[in-house]
Design a protein around this motif. Sequence first.
Motif, mmCIF file in Angstrom:
data_model
loop_
_atom_site.group_PDB
_atom_site.id
_atom_site.type_symbol
_atom_site.label_atom_id
_atom_site.label_comp_id
_atom_site.label_asym_id
_atom_site.label_seq_id
_atom_site.Cartn_x
_atom_site.Cartn_y
_atom_site.Cartn_z
ATOM 1 N N PRO A 145 9.374 29.388 40.030
ATOM 2 C CA PRO A 145 8.632 30.585 40.464
ATOM 3 C C PRO A 145 7.430 30.287 41.352
ATOM 4 O O PRO A 145 6.858 31.206 41.919
ATOM 5 C CB PRO A 145 8.196 31.227 39.144
ATOM 6 N N GLU B 155 3.607 30.080 45.927
ATOM 7 C CA GLU B 155 3.312 31.450 45.528
ATOM 8 C C GLU B 155 1.906 31.508 44.946
ATOM 9 O O GLU B 155 1.579 30.778 44.008
ATOM 10 C CB GLU B 155 4.328 31.926 44.477
ATOM 11 N N VAL C 55 14.805 28.272 44.255
ATOM 12 C CA VAL C 55 13.820 29.361 44.182
ATOM 13 C C VAL C 55 13.970 30.175 42.905
ATOM 14 O O VAL C 55 13.004 30.776 42.423
ATOM 15 C CB VAL C 55 13.911 30.273 45.420
ATOM 16 N N GLY D 202 6.931 30.216 47.000
ATOM 17 C CA GLY D 202 6.686 31.532 47.583
ATOM 18 C C GLY D 202 7.507 31.773 48.831
ATOM 19 O O GLY D 202 8.120 32.828 48.994
ATOM 20 N N ARG E 218 9.688 35.302 48.182
ATOM 21 C CA ARG E 218 9.546 36.001 46.904
ATOM 22 C C ARG E 218 9.140 37.447 47.210
ATOM 23 O O ARG E 218 7.998 37.740 47.513
ATOM 24 C CB ARG E 218 8.510 35.293 46.030
ATOM 25 N N GLY F 208 11.774 39.873 43.604
ATOM 26 C CA GLY F 208 11.616 38.473 43.251
ATOM 27 C C GLY F 208 12.235 37.558 44.290
ATOM 28 O O GLY F 208 12.278 37.886 45.483
ATOM 29 N N PRO F 209 12.746 36.377 43.902
ATOM 30 C CA PRO F 209 13.246 35.405 44.879
ATOM 31 C C PRO F 209 14.472 35.911 45.629
ATOM 32 O O PRO F 209 15.430 36.397 45.023
ATOM 33 C CB PRO F 209 13.578 34.175 44.033
#
Length: 712
Positions: A682, A709, A678, A685, A605, A610-611
């Motif tokens: 969320p 995460e 992913v 991580g 992440r 973001g991912p």
Amino acid sequence: MKSDLEAILRPRSVAIVGASNDETKRGFQAIRTLQEDRFPGAIYPVNPRRAEILGLQVYPRVSAIPGPVDLALIVTPAPTVPEVLEDCGRKGVRGAVVIAGGFAETGREGRALEAEIVERAHRHGIRLVGPNTSGLFNLPHRLNLVGARNVRPGRLALLCQSGNMALAVMVEASTRGRLGFSAYVGVGNEADIRWDEYLRYFREDADTDLVLMYVEGFKDGRAFLRAARETVRQKPVLLLKGGRSEVGQRSAGSHTGALAGSTVVAEAALRQAGVITVRRSDELLPAAEALAGLPAMRGNRVAVLADGGGHATLAADALSAGGLDVPELSAETQRKLRSILPAAATVNNPVDVAGATDADPGLFAACAAHCLADPGVDALLMVGLFGGYRIRFAEALGPIEDATAHRLGALVKETGLPLVVQSCYAGLKPEAHEILRQHGVPVHESLEIAAAAISVLARRGADLERVEARGDFVLPETPPETPAEIAEALRLGRHRLLEHEVRLLLRRHGVAVADFVLAPSADAAVATASAFGTPVAMKVVSPDILHKSEAGGVRLNVSGEDAVRAAFAGILDGAHRWRPDAEIRGVLVSPMMPAGQEVIVGAVRDRQFGPVVMFGLGGVMVEALRDVAFRVAPLAEQDARDMLDEVRGSAVLDGFRGGPPVDRSSLVRLLLRVSNLVATCPLVGELDLNPVLAYPDGLSVVDARLVLETRP
């Protein structure tokens, strides 16, 4: 829908807060430039200690101005800005440009002050440029709040996170080529208006053909990628990224408070969105010149036309280093070239005219026409002395060179294929080079820069072909329910899943995971190994032991009841020696898999985007080889296929030294399923599937780890 930026980039009236009689101050320079450029709207200087500046009445505060005010240029110190914005709010000002530094880039107190001015601006419906900005201009609207004079007008929009970089680009543009600017925005700290909003504005701006950017970091990288993907369909976006090194990232943080993030991820994400990136500042304007004046390439095949063997060789090397192909010309093209060149000439590609142009540089046009007519050629790079024959040999050759330059420019329009020229006489600016530039043909002194310009055109062509097939960067608005394995780990206060939990989670997402059983006892391990009927791998499962091998918690190729029992006991003994209080859940037993091509698939992440999904070669050697590709999730199938092709060692996937090719379709499916995991969860991580064994038919995930995460 009308953009909020209309009031900022096309205002009908401007207030200069902090207006000054001092010619060295921005509050003077902005008024002077607006007057010199004949800004069509009202100009209102604001300063409680002045009555008149440059013939204009000065007002004590913005709210005292009698007419409406669209935009305020605030050049007062940082601590005064909150109250200035309050006054602007009372007046109904719609936009403000905050020049001062001293905000988030300076630390905790500066971040608090920046948050305060954003809150006040939002409360009054004011959009902010900056703070910590050099200003902005919109030349077609005759709005210049930078104070820079004699900026060449044109059709480039420049978005920049550094005033000095912006000035350097403007100065360079004034001394080379025919490039000019429609608009400039110093983005600064990006406290309110963000990169994606500027990009969407200039996507629709009829005065802009190309967006040029210097970026140190993004506040919302994913929003930028979505805007970029939409923009590049209509016009190119060209970007130089600062903060590529660790030292550069520290500098970016102190300069604009930017979160520079991972350079490798950022470059991959931008490429995925169709943004063309350059790594060197001296490549930025040459790339812009190529994109602005030439058609995109239809492929990556380049012909080289040279008047010397050394230039020909170096050009071929530079093109190859940029990922371009220098193919042999067709037999028909070679026949036509031989008919007009001496016997000593080389005509396969690169083409070396062997001195034939010394007496008649017009041969360049004839040779170029034959090269560009070849169906296996997508662009032409002409290198050597062109433009300098009148200097090197005879003034009488000047008119021939000039006529040839016109013919070369016409060939670009006739064929729809790009031509870039390198000449060692470029610094002398001969007339033939000016003619080429009038036709949109760039001329460079550096072979490497000329080759890089060609490379940019190839990338643009590939992006236009693939952008629709790539992912759209949109994450689910409402993520599905948290997976049971992750929910249980969180309930127990764990930030990592145990290996069997990762395998269960992957299996539910359709990933081909090697069979496994969590054996709580030696008897269970024996029974499991017997059921598999093959040698097995055995690993300790404990929330307290992260590095299983170092703890003596791994045994491979275990076969037979006695060996399984001994391995089980040895694993537990090693685990307790490593950490006496370790909680042991059991031993994971799985069949040994046949040898295959080891690859790694992972996800992380990223702080800006973001991912992100990763693919690479090497298995246990991945950290040494660093041969990996990244893409932002959620992936489209095209993204996954691009990842497989992008790694330097991709040839091993198609069979190496007589080995069979791997099942690429299975790898694509794996990447898409990891991407889905992913993108929809969320709480993932980091995910690491290493190694994955790829076979001619299918694949198997042999080891897996997942970190939750924990960042807000």
